[in-house]
Design an enzyme around this catalytic site. Structure first.
Site, PDB file in Angstrom:
ATOM      1  N   ASP A 433       0.826  -1.210   0.000  1.00  0.00           N
ATOM      2  CA  ASP A 433       0.000   0.000   0.000  1.00  0.00           C
ATOM      3  C   ASP A 433       0.863   1.264   0.000  1.00  0.00           C
ATOM      4  O   ASP A 433       2.070   1.222   0.267  1.00  0.00           O
ATOM      5  CB  ASP A 433      -0.924  -0.009   1.223  1.00  0.00           C
ATOM      6  N   ASP A 497     -10.390   1.557  -3.607  1.00  0.00           N
ATOM      7  CA  ASP A 497     -10.874   1.169  -2.280  1.00  0.00           C
ATOM      8  C   ASP A 497     -12.389   1.079  -2.241  1.00  0.00           C
ATOM      9  O   ASP A 497     -12.956   0.575  -1.266  1.00  0.00           O
ATOM     10  CB  ASP A 497     -10.411   2.197  -1.235  1.00  0.00           C
TER      11      ASP A 497
END
Length: 693
Positions: A433, A497
């Site tokens: 990430d 997301d």
């Protein structure tokens, strides 16, 4: 240089490297193209036509933005490059240009592959003794005047790659990304179009820069009518200062011309990427990511329960997300300390990894190695290891600072802690990430974004070298690092997301403009979406997730028995059809009603197709437009039927169209007449199989 779908025509004129044409294929005898292209002598203009060439130089009469900008302490600010070497063989061309006054050398290469993808590279070398400050280098390609529109993409967290289109007018249009990563607002491609271009037809000229750091895309039209499209790395002040004999290698530009609309552009990019030796070859495992099931509430018994259900429905890979490492009970602490937290995992990760493997499921783990929390052992020990300028500390973003991977000791810390965990466990996959932007990103007193980008490429390559077979997912708060630079180091992108299937329809639609679907993570989210609060049918969520590297991100221990059964049939359908979904040609039909999308994938031999019809919003008319399917074998007969791998959608009708139970039609009839569309409730979808008889 010629491919079946495009041509590039370059020549040397008065020492300048000139691109005469980039676009549709050129056939036949073409010796007089230069003469045919010679322009008039205009009033109040140059006495002779000027050809500024690839370098677009003021010294050659160019009044727009040059390809190269820089200086030597204020001197050598203007260049006039001359071609000194020209090597051409087949669809490869390498050209050396030198300016002995500015003491610079530029080597430009062009490679045109069989799919029509043009790769343009450039290296700038300082052949002098004094330092040369390089401000920017931009790859440019010419655009014909029929290119009147410019399509690019904007976005934000959970709403990436939203299309925006404008007229090409006189002046320079620039889209910049200054996040230090490609970004949510990064335009994954810049595309010039004619006024008539659609998904299926018309001309398109597309560029995509292979870089994950700061970048810019440009379209320029001069008052003389000439227009160009360009892209390059956006260099911060002083970021590249070349000493004698040093070189700057510009990120490559990937460019595609298509006469078959936007889908033609996609087909070229997808074919090129799939032809790479490093492209993921094994079937893409059905993946369960635990983030929206657990968040930071890590508990081994909960995970075992979740894994039991995952095995029941057919999951092949499980990923443990954020929260497993030292002091990580929320997002305010722990980043930088990549050691298993004994408070949560008193027996370490080994027992749960072995339990997952015992179910025949692979194990993956989440990292965010480029970031550090101020509340971490690493930051307390080495506050100087962050990207910063002077004695300033950059503002926090998600309670994070950026670890300077250009600092060798910081780089080694991340590499060794990550590598040690991989060596100690059977971890075949990592989700990496990148949850914040880079601002005031200094490295030991100089701008550090370029160095940071190169460091993450180096780190990914080293991890794969040490751990053969390791796969890496590029995630950056969702889809903020999806580009043709990092793609050579990763195997999957987290597309967004936002797992809301209705929002994902557009996000996935445009991300796959460049990236093939097998590299895009597409998950079934919870019934009640965590990002939008919207409640959607399982069939809608499942169909949306099918067109990519499919997975689940939902606490399926809370799913009903019926939902689990539908997940199992959907999982089997995915596995049975992923060879087609991940190799076929992606097709987006120019559906005439604004309320709906019609898209799918067609096998190379046109024997099998899977399409989705999605009703996004309520219809205005009673009956939606017919569903017409392009790209099939016109002379062949096909069986067309609706299939329901995860249950039926919510209809708004009394009787559905009879063809949904199965009907035979020719490819030409399906393309010109089609079948009647069912009336679906908004935010619903139906899957359609088309099989050659």
């Amino acid at each position: 240089m010629s491919a079946p779908t495009s041509s590039l025509l370059i020549e040397v004129v008065n020492g300048a490297l000139v691109i005469r044409h980039w676009g549709a294929p050129i056939l036949g005898q073409n010796h007089d193209i230069a003469l045919a292209s010679r322009v008039s002598i205009a009033n109040s203009s140059w006495d002779e036509p000027q050809l500024p060439g690839l370098m677009r130089e003021s010294a050659r009469g160019f009044l727009g933005r040059p390809s190269l900008s820089g200086h030597r302490n204020g001197k050598a600010w203007s260049t006039k490059f001359e071609v000194t070497d020209f090597h051409h063989q087949g669809n490869h061309c390498a050209v050396t240009l030198r300016d002995f006054h500015a003491e610079l050398e530029v080597i430009v290469t062009f490679d045109l592959d069989a799919f029509g993808v043009l790769i343009q590279k450039a290296t700038v070398k300082n052949i002098g003794n004094s330092d040369y400050v390089l401000n920017e280098f931009i790859h440019w390609l010419p655009l014909p005047r029929e290119a009147t529109q410019n399509l690019d993409f904007a976005g934000r967290w959970s709403n990436e790659r939203q299309p925006q289109c404008r007229d090409i007018q006189i002046g320079t249009w620039v889209r910049e990304s200054r996040e230090g990563r490609s970004g949510h607002n990064f335009s994954i491609a810049d595309i010039a179009l004619t006024a008539q271009t659609s998904f299926q037809s018309g001309s398109a000229w597309a560029t995509s820069i292979a870089w994950s750091g700061n970048s810019h895309y440009l379209v320029e039209r001069g008052f003389d009518g000439q227009q160009s499209i360009g892209a390059g790395e956006l260099l911060l002040a002083g970021e590249v200062i070349l000493k004698g004999n040093e070189s700057y290698e510009a990120p490559a530009l990937f460019a595609v011309y298509s006469s078959q609309g936007l889908d033609g552009v996609s087909a070229a990019f997808h074919s090129h990427l799939r032809a790479r030796e490093i492209h993921p070859k094994r079937p893409r495992p059905l993946t369960l990511n635990m983030w929206e099931a657990l968040y930071f509430d890590h508990n081994e018994s909960k995970i075992r329960e979740l894994v039991d259900v995952a095995a029941e429905v057919g999951v092949e890979r499980v990923v443990l997300d954020d929260g497993w490492f030292h002091s990580r009970r929320n997002d305010r602490s722990g980043l930088g300390d990549w050691v298993v937290d004994p408070a949560v995992w008193p027996n370490g990760l080994t027992p749960v990894v072995e339990y997952i493997n015992s179910k025949g499921i692979e194990f993956g783990l989440w990292f965010e190695g480029e970031m550090v929390n101020p509340d971490s052992d690493l930051y307390r020990a080495h506050p100087e290891w962050i990207l910063h300028e002077g004695d300033r500390t950059p503002p926090l973003w998600r309670h994070q600072l950026v670890l300077d991977l250009g600092h060798e000791e910081a780089y080694k810390h991340v590499l060794e802690q990550t590598s040690s965990l991989l060596a100690a466990h059977n971890i075949v996959y990592i989700k990496w990430d990148h949850n914040r932007v880079l601002v005031d990103a200094g490295h030991l007193g100089v701008a550090g974004v370029r160095r940071q980008t190169q460091a993450i490429y180096r780190l990914f390559a080293e991890l794969k070298k040490r751990h053969p077979g390791l796969e890496i997912e590029s995630c950056a708060s969702g889809g903020a690092r999806i580009d043709l630079g990092v793609i050579d180091y990763v195997d999957r992108f987290w597309t967004s997301d936002n797992n809301d299937a209705l929002e994902r329809q557009t996000i996935q639609r445009w991300t796959s403009q460049v990236i093939p679907p097998e590299m895009l993570g597409t998950h079934i989210g919870p019934t009640h979406g965590h990002q939008t609060g919207r409640t959607l049918e399982l069939s809608m969520r499942a169909i949306t997730a099918l067109f990519g590297h499919a997975g689940i991100e939902w606490n399926i221990t809370q799913a009903t028995a019926e939902e689990r059964a539908n997940l199992a049939t959907w999982a089997k359908y995915y596995k049975d059809n992923r060879a087609l979904l991940h190799s076929g040609k992606s097709v987006r039909i120019d559906y005439p009603d604004e309320h709906g999308y019609l898209y799918g994938v067609i096998s190379a031999d046109t024997k099998k197709s899977i399409f989705a019809y999605v009703q996004l919003t309520p219809t205005v008319t009673i009956h939606p437009a017919s569903l017409k399917f392009a790209g099939l074998d016109a002379a062949a007969n096909y069986l067309v039927k609706a299939v329901y791998p995860a249950g039926k959608p919510r209809f708004m009708l009394i009787t559905p169209p009879q063809w949904m139970d199965g009907i035979t039609m020719s490819g030409s009839a399906l393309a010109t007449i089609g079948v009647s569309a069912p009336i679906l409730a908004p935010a619903n979808a139906v899957l359609i199989e088309i099989t050659k008889l």
